[in-house]
Design an enzyme around this catalytic site. Structure first.
Site, PDB file in Angstrom:
ATOM      1  N   GLU B  60     -71.146  46.653 -11.975  1.00 50.94           N
ATOM      2  CA  GLU B  60     -71.231  46.765 -10.071  1.00 50.94           C
ATOM      3  C   GLU B  60     -72.539  45.605  -9.941  1.00 50.94           C
ATOM      4  O   GLU B  60     -71.989  45.352  -8.383  1.00 50.94           O
ATOM      5  CB  GLU B  60     -71.692  48.007  -9.499  1.00 50.94           C
ATOM      6  CG  GLU B  60     -70.592  48.784 -10.375  1.00 50.94           C
ATOM      7  CD  GLU B  60     -70.307  49.539 -10.961  1.00 50.94           C
ATOM      8  OE1 GLU B  60     -70.978  49.099 -12.339  1.00 50.94           O
ATOM      9  OE2 GLU B  60     -69.669  49.453 -11.135  1.00 50.94           O
ATOM     10  N   HIS B 129     -69.603  60.893  -9.744  1.00 53.02           N
ATOM     11  CA  HIS B 129     -69.044  59.743  -8.573  1.00 53.02           C
ATOM     12  C   HIS B 129     -68.968  60.068  -7.472  1.00 53.02           C
ATOM     13  O   HIS B 129     -68.195  60.065  -5.986  1.00 53.02           O
ATOM     14  CB  HIS B 129     -67.101  60.385  -8.856  1.00 53.02           C
ATOM     15  CG  HIS B 129     -67.218  59.907  -9.984  1.00 53.02           C
ATOM     16  ND1 HIS B 129     -67.517  59.792 -11.247  1.00 53.02           N
ATOM     17  CD2 HIS B 129     -66.426  59.022 -10.393  1.00 53.02           C
ATOM     18  CE1 HIS B 129     -67.114  59.062 -12.106  1.00 53.02           C
ATOM     19  NE2 HIS B 129     -65.632  58.624 -11.588  1.00 53.02           N
TER      20      HIS B 129
END
Lengths: 361, 325
Positions: B60, B129
């Site tokens: 990321e 998440h």
């Protein structure tokens, strides 16, 4: 079993050198194609930068400069690599890498304003392909993969080049950046200036790897370790890395073995806490200016007179640049508010009024 | 007008902007061949090629840095962070770097980047998440934070975000992706960033909210109506900057307000809204402004999720407390 041992891999990363400590060519075949003027220009830049560094340290001590990270010892590593670039190549520097961006076109007075935290110092002029120095160690490395991919997508025959230190090579962003560049076949060159210490932590404590250059292997890119005190060697490997990046679309990792004579920054670091005088002496024998001066003198390309001219010119330029920096309008909070967004949201509009009032008093 | 789910509206916005602007690039983990784990980028690589829509290595921070570098070359990157709980891995690239691009360059460079990411509870995802981390983003000057609650808003806000010259964090609530359809014009249009929407008018209490809680709040308003309480529901749509004017106008009318968010109570958007109301409309208030939020724990994935998340009943209860004050 057919697999190489770690030792075999590490052995392949020998230090590349052209000019030894005595100023003698030890690798004639690798001698880059540089004119006498180029050679003199390289020396001029190194001498100039050494003087600039001394003046900057002195100005910092007088409270007239602000943030400053000394560069003496690293001139060959910084300026040899920059000299291999085209003006359209894009530099993403670390906090110490100010000389490279000045020689890439940033006016010296703006470099001084950067030191003072005045954001005009960061307003890179049109046509100068750099971004101001990064403070977060390694953040510029992933960005370099992006700039390089952008250059490739635009069809330009140029590279993105970034600089970090031995400590920077421990950051996750270092691995992500070199890996992204490799995965995208992006024209990037990553220079790790291994000056042996990340502030105080020695490179031996950063990694079990014998070299930083070998980290290129895992990313599938080229890697080379070069004598970072040898301006010709640094120039030659950077030039080759640049050509490979453009022609073969393969990035490179260059580890330059170098040393900073001064402290990490001028904000209170004391190198005697982690380095010995013997070590300093040993590295000063490798000095990039001393050996290149010897080499140029042997070719009748340098003299004391020439050197003095450069020293005087540097002093004059610095004086003028500081004067110009002093003339910059005072940095205001309202200026800062104004550049947070393209259009000010309501909260900042209100705060703009508040600070206009505060700053008018 | 077409009936679309929110995810279809999001894909539609990206398709339009890929066509409109050759500088738009879409990338992230699994967004290419696979069309994204939620199929948000379904078909886009096939239509626009790997040069414009591409997979990245799984990192990321690298995705964030790549976006910044591409922006420096004049592109308009639309990276996807696969789930917003992964944002911690890219916090420096977002908050330390793209948000500060104008500052760090004295206004010379900007970062027209739209970071898209799914978030939000109620769909039983694994840990990290579903977390509502918009408060972290809203605290960072230089960013805009957009959270649509309907397919119409999602398309118009995403187009506005991609065209915006500042970095936008565009958060897509996973529970809203396919839970209902709404009318979405086929042509292009934008919804202004920073502008709230009064989703339901009422005179007795203002419910200020965003994201999936808009729907819980609308359901609560229906329940309240059965007891003759007329609730006004404001969907912020953008949590940074917040549309203070719309809030204050409503609170001046109703004299009562609650703020509803799926995120934990401490700090965050609701706290900020309460403070703004105190600053600007305290004399209009008949009662304290209360908050409906999740508790100040980490998001509990799966097992305790349904109880942990605020629901319409919590909103009804809290509204009555304010009415009965």
């Amino acid at each position: 079993m057919g697999t190489k041992t770690l030792q075999q891999i590490e052995e392949e990363f020998e230090t590349f050198q052209i000019l030894n400590e005595e100023g003698e060519i030890v690798n004639e075949d690798a001698m880059p194609d540089l004119s006498d003027e180029d050679l003199q220009e390289l020396m001029t830049r190194m001498v100039y930068t050494r003087i600039w560094d001394q003046r900057a340290i002195s100005l910092n001590r007088q409270g007239r400069l602000g943030f400053y990270a000394p560069v003496a010892g690293q001139e060959a590593s910084m300026l040899g690599s920059q000299y291999a670039l085209d003006k359209e190549d894009f530099i993403l520097p670390g906090y110490r890498d100010v000389p490279q961006i000045v020689y890439h076109g940033l006016p010296l007075y703006q470099a001084f304003l950067f030191s003072r935290g005045h954001f005009h110092g960061n307003q890179i002029p049109e046509g100068v392909n750099v971004i101001s120095p990064q403070i977060i160690i390694g953040a510029q490395i992933t960005q370099t993969a992006g700039v390089a991919l952008g250059l490739k997508k635009r069809g330009k025959k140029n590279i993105a080049i970034t600089y970090t230190g031995d400590g920077g090579a421990s950051q996750g962003d270092f691995y992500e950046g070199i890996n992204f560049a490799g995965a995208f076949n992006a024209p990037a060159v990553f220079v790790v200036q291994n000056n042996r210490f990340a502030i105080s932590v020695p490179v031996e404590k950063q990694s079990a790897a014998k070299t930083i250059a070998q980290k290129a292997v895992a990313a599938g890119i080229h890697g080379v370790q070069v004598d970072g005190m040898d301006v010709l060697a640094v120039y030659a490997v950077t030039k080759q890395a640049r050509e490979r990046a453009i022609e073969e679309e393969t990035p490179s990792l260059i580890e330059t073995l170098t040393y900073r004579y001064g402290p990490h920054t001028m904000a209170g670091d004391d190198p005697t806490r982690y380095r010995t005088e013997d070590m300093d002496d040993e590295w000063e024998k490798k000095d990039p200016l001393v050996r290149f001066r010897k080499f140029l003198e042997s070719k009748d390309l340098w003299s004391e007179e020439k050197e003095n001219e450069v020293v005087e010119k540097a002093k004059e330029d610095i004086k003028a640049a500081i004067k110009k920096a002093d003339e910059a309008p005072k940095q205001k909070v309202t200026d800062l508010i104004d550049i947070m967004y393209e259009e000010l949201p309501k909260n900042l509009q209100e705060q703009m009024e508040e600070y206009k009032e505060k700053e008018s008093k | 007008m077409a009936q679309m789910t929110m995810i279809q509206a999001i894909t539609d916005a990206m398709r339009i902007e890929l066509k409109n602007d050759e500088n738009v690039l879409i990338f992230g983990e699994d967004v290419g061949q696979n069309g994204g784990v939620f199929r948000a980028t379904e078909g886009l690589q096939k239509e626009y090629g790997e040069d414009r829509v591409f997979d990245t290595p799984l990192a990321e921070s690298g995705i964030g840095g790549l976006a910044i570098g591409l922006a420096l070359q004049g592109y308009r990157p639309v990276p996807e962070i696969q789930f917003f709980g992964f944002v911690y891995e890219v916090m420096d690239a977002i908050s330390g770097q793209m948000a500060r691009m104008r500052y760090r360059s004295g206004g010379r460079y900007n970062a027209p980047i739209t970071v898209r990411s799914p978030f939000g509870g109620g769909v039983k995802t694994p840990e990290l998440h579903a977390d509502s981390l918009e408060g972290l983003m809203a605290q960072q000057p230089g960013l805009k934070v957009v959270i649509p609650s309907t397919p119409y808003d999602a398309k118009g806000l995403l187009l506005a975000s991609i065209r915006d010259n500042d970095p936008v964090i565009f958060l897509e609530h996973m529970k809203l992706y396919r839970s209902f359809r709404g009318e979405v014009p086929e042509e292009e249009y934008t919804v202004e960033i920073g502008k709230a929407d009064v989703k339901r008018e009422g005179k007795d209490i203002t419910i200020i909210t965003y994201g999936a809680m808009v729907h819980s709040s609308l359901k609560a308003a229906e329940e309240l109506e059965k007891e003759d309480i007329q609730a006004e529901v404001i969907d912020l749509r953008t949590v940074s900057p917040i549309d203070i004017d719309t809030i204050i106008e409503s609170v001046n009318k109703t004299g009562r307000a609650i703020v509803v968010q799926e995120a934990q109570k401490q700090a965050g958007i609701a706290a900020s809204v309460v403070a703004e109301i105190n600053d600007r409309a305290i004399l209009s208030l008949e009662a304290p402004v209360l908050r409906v939020t999740a508790p100040d724990t980490v998001f509990p994935f799966s097992a305790a999720e349904d109880v942990w998340l605020p629901d319409y009943k919590d909103i009804v209860t809290k509204s009555k407390q304010v009415i009965d004050f």
